[in-house]
Design a protein around this motif. Sequence first.
Motif, mmCIF file in Angstrom:
data_model
loop_
_atom_site.group_PDB
_atom_site.id
_atom_site.type_symbol
_atom_site.label_atom_id
_atom_site.label_comp_id
_atom_site.label_asym_id
_atom_site.label_seq_id
_atom_site.Cartn_x
_atom_site.Cartn_y
_atom_site.Cartn_z
ATOM 1 N N VAL A 7 25.960 42.926 54.920
ATOM 2 C CA VAL A 7 27.104 42.836 55.839
ATOM 3 C C VAL A 7 27.970 41.590 55.644
ATOM 4 O O VAL A 7 28.653 41.170 56.586
ATOM 5 C CB VAL A 7 26.643 42.902 57.316
ATOM 6 N N PRO A 8 28.026 40.987 54.468
ATOM 7 C CA PRO A 8 28.907 39.830 54.315
ATOM 8 C C PRO A 8 30.363 40.266 54.210
ATOM 9 O O PRO A 8 30.650 41.441 53.942
ATOM 10 C CB PRO A 8 28.448 39.203 52.994
ATOM 11 N N ASN A 9 31.284 39.340 54.422
ATOM 12 C CA ASN A 9 32.697 39.642 54.235
ATOM 13 C C ASN A 9 33.252 38.767 53.127
ATOM 14 O O ASN A 9 32.773 37.650 52.907
ATOM 15 C CB ASN A 9 33.492 39.419 55.522
ATOM 16 N N SER A 10 34.251 39.282 52.456
ATOM 17 C CA SER A 10 34.913 38.492 51.423
ATOM 18 C C SER A 10 35.639 37.318 52.062
ATOM 19 O O SER A 10 36.265 37.464 53.120
ATOM 20 C CB SER A 10 35.915 39.368 50.676
ATOM 21 N N PRO A 11 35.571 36.130 51.450
ATOM 22 C CA PRO A 11 36.305 34.987 51.996
ATOM 23 C C PRO A 11 37.812 35.148 51.892
ATOM 24 O O PRO A 11 38.559 34.411 52.527
ATOM 25 C CB PRO A 11 35.810 33.809 51.146
ATOM 26 N N SER A 12 38.273 36.130 51.121
ATOM 27 C CA SER A 12 39.705 36.387 50.969
ATOM 28 C C SER A 12 39.976 37.873 51.166
ATOM 29 O O SER A 12 39.211 38.723 50.702
ATOM 30 C CB SER A 12 40.196 35.969 49.580
ATOM 31 N N PHE A 13 41.081 38.194 51.861
ATOM 32 C CA PHE A 13 41.495 39.588 52.019
ATOM 33 C C PHE A 13 42.482 40.009 50.928
ATOM 34 O O PHE A 13 42.923 41.148 50.908
ATOM 35 C CB PHE A 13 42.114 39.802 53.409
ATOM 36 N N ASP A 14 42.838 39.092 50.025
ATOM 37 C CA ASP A 14 43.704 39.441 48.907
ATOM 38 C C ASP A 14 42.951 40.389 47.972
ATOM 39 O O ASP A 14 41.739 40.235 47.759
ATOM 40 C CB ASP A 14 44.141 38.192 48.153
ATOM 41 N N PRO A 15 43.649 41.371 47.408
ATOM 42 C CA PRO A 15 42.958 42.438 46.666
ATOM 43 C C PRO A 15 42.044 41.962 45.541
ATOM 44 O O PRO A 15 40.873 42.357 45.494
ATOM 45 C CB PRO A 15 44.122 43.277 46.124
ATOM 46 N N GLN A 16 42.543 41.130 44.635
ATOM 47 C CA GLN A 16 41.733 40.773 43.481
ATOM 48 C C GLN A 16 40.529 39.900 43.839
ATOM 49 O O GLN A 16 39.405 40.194 43.387
ATOM 50 C CB GLN A 16 42.585 40.086 42.414
ATOM 51 N N PRO A 17 40.703 38.836 44.639
ATOM 52 C CA PRO A 17 39.514 38.062 45.027
ATOM 53 C C PRO A 17 38.494 38.896 45.791
ATOM 54 O O PRO A 17 37.281 38.720 45.600
ATOM 55 C CB PRO A 17 40.095 36.948 45.903
ATOM 56 N N ALA A 18 38.965 39.808 46.650
ATOM 57 C CA ALA A 18 38.040 40.653 47.398
ATOM 58 C C ALA A 18 37.278 41.578 46.460
ATOM 59 O O ALA A 18 36.059 41.765 46.595
ATOM 60 C CB ALA A 18 38.792 41.464 48.449
ATOM 61 N N LEU A 19 37.984 42.153 45.485
ATOM 62 C CA LEU A 19 37.333 43.034 44.519
ATOM 63 C C LEU A 19 36.279 42.283 43.723
ATOM 64 O O LEU A 19 35.156 42.775 43.526
ATOM 65 C CB LEU A 19 38.384 43.630 43.583
ATOM 66 N N GLU A 20 36.615 41.098 43.275
ATOM 67 C CA GLU A 20 35.664 40.303 42.511
ATOM 68 C C GLU A 20 34.454 39.928 43.355
ATOM 69 O O GLU A 20 33.311 39.963 42.878
ATOM 70 C CB GLU A 20 36.352 39.053 41.971
ATOM 71 N N PHE A 21 34.691 39.585 44.620
ATOM 72 C CA PHE A 21 33.589 39.204 45.501
ATOM 73 C C PHE A 21 32.613 40.364 45.683
ATOM 74 O O PHE A 21 31.396 40.220 45.488
ATOM 75 C CB PHE A 21 34.125 38.757 46.858
ATOM 76 N N PHE A 22 33.136 41.533 46.058
ATOM 77 C CA PHE A 22 32.247 42.647 46.377
ATOM 78 C C PHE A 22 31.538 43.196 45.138
ATOM 79 O O PHE A 22 30.352 43.525 45.204
ATOM 80 C CB PHE A 22 33.027 43.760 47.083
ATOM 81 N N THR A 23 32.232 43.303 44.016
ATOM 82 C CA THR A 23 31.581 43.874 42.834
ATOM 83 C C THR A 23 30.538 42.928 42.259
ATOM 84 O O THR A 23 29.436 43.357 41.891
ATOM 85 C CB THR A 23 32.621 44.252 41.774
ATOM 86 N N ARG A 24 30.858 41.642 42.179
ATOM 87 C CA ARG A 24 29.885 40.690 41.638
ATOM 88 C C ARG A 24 28.686 40.547 42.572
ATOM 89 O O ARG A 24 27.536 40.523 42.133
ATOM 90 C CB ARG A 24 30.533 39.323 41.407
ATOM 91 N N SER A 25 28.968 40.468 43.869
ATOM 92 C CA SER A 25 27.877 40.329 44.837
ATOM 93 C C SER A 25 26.929 41.524 44.778
ATOM 94 O O SER A 25 25.699 41.363 44.781
ATOM 95 C CB SER A 25 28.440 40.182 46.256
#
Length: 246
Positions: free
Chosen positions: A57-75
């Motif tokens: 249940v973590p959230n991305s520190p950024s709602f911008d598309p690319q940082p969010a995508l990188e956060f969720f896929t890598r995590s």
Amino acid sequence: MKIVVVGGTGLIGSQVVALLRDSGHEALAAAPSTGVNTLTGEGLAQALAGADVVVDVPNSPSFDPQPALEFFTRSERNLTEAEKEAGVRHHVVLSIVGVDQVPDYGYYRAKVAQEEAVRNSGVPYSIVRATQFFEFIAPVMDMTTEGTEVHLPSLRLRPMASADVAAAVADAALGEPSYGVRDIAGPEIERLDRLGEITLAAKPDGRSIVTDETASPFAGMPDVLVGDDTAHLASTRYEDWLKKQS
């Protein structure tokens, strides 16, 4: 059971941890502040040792598309690989109702990628999709305030209390993997501008609501945050929740 709650210090995660502990389970709050970082992999092996279930249940520190995508896929890649090494039997991930119906909204695309990573991981899973939380209404209003006016679109949604979200996630964690999606939503459909009016009626602060279909962050979004006839409806009403916050 030992249940590791990734994002366990956040709004939803902390409540899930409390509910699981109250039910007699060993619930570990995993977050960077507790030495567990899914982006780098730090602390994952130690946290997951002996774990039966992972709640994600973590959230991305950024709602911008690319940082969010990188956060969720890598995590998800780091987390599910560590789960397979540890023999975790069930991965429960929290997502958003209608997330796959808004391809032009970058943050939602990132959440879809997260769901796909979980589905393809090889770890038994359940996906819980929730509508918007009551707790987000006031911050959205602050974001769209211009002087004494709060600009909000007439977007329809069926928001719910974070406590009800946490209860549904904890319930999923204690059950068997569904290999599917369960939608959860609040009891009532309201327009976002109307929710603003309800908020200011309960807590007047000199501001007024202006209906504005161009107001961010929901400008142009279709009415996907209501769920459908299959959604499980929680009982907490927004007005009742507001009264308890004062």
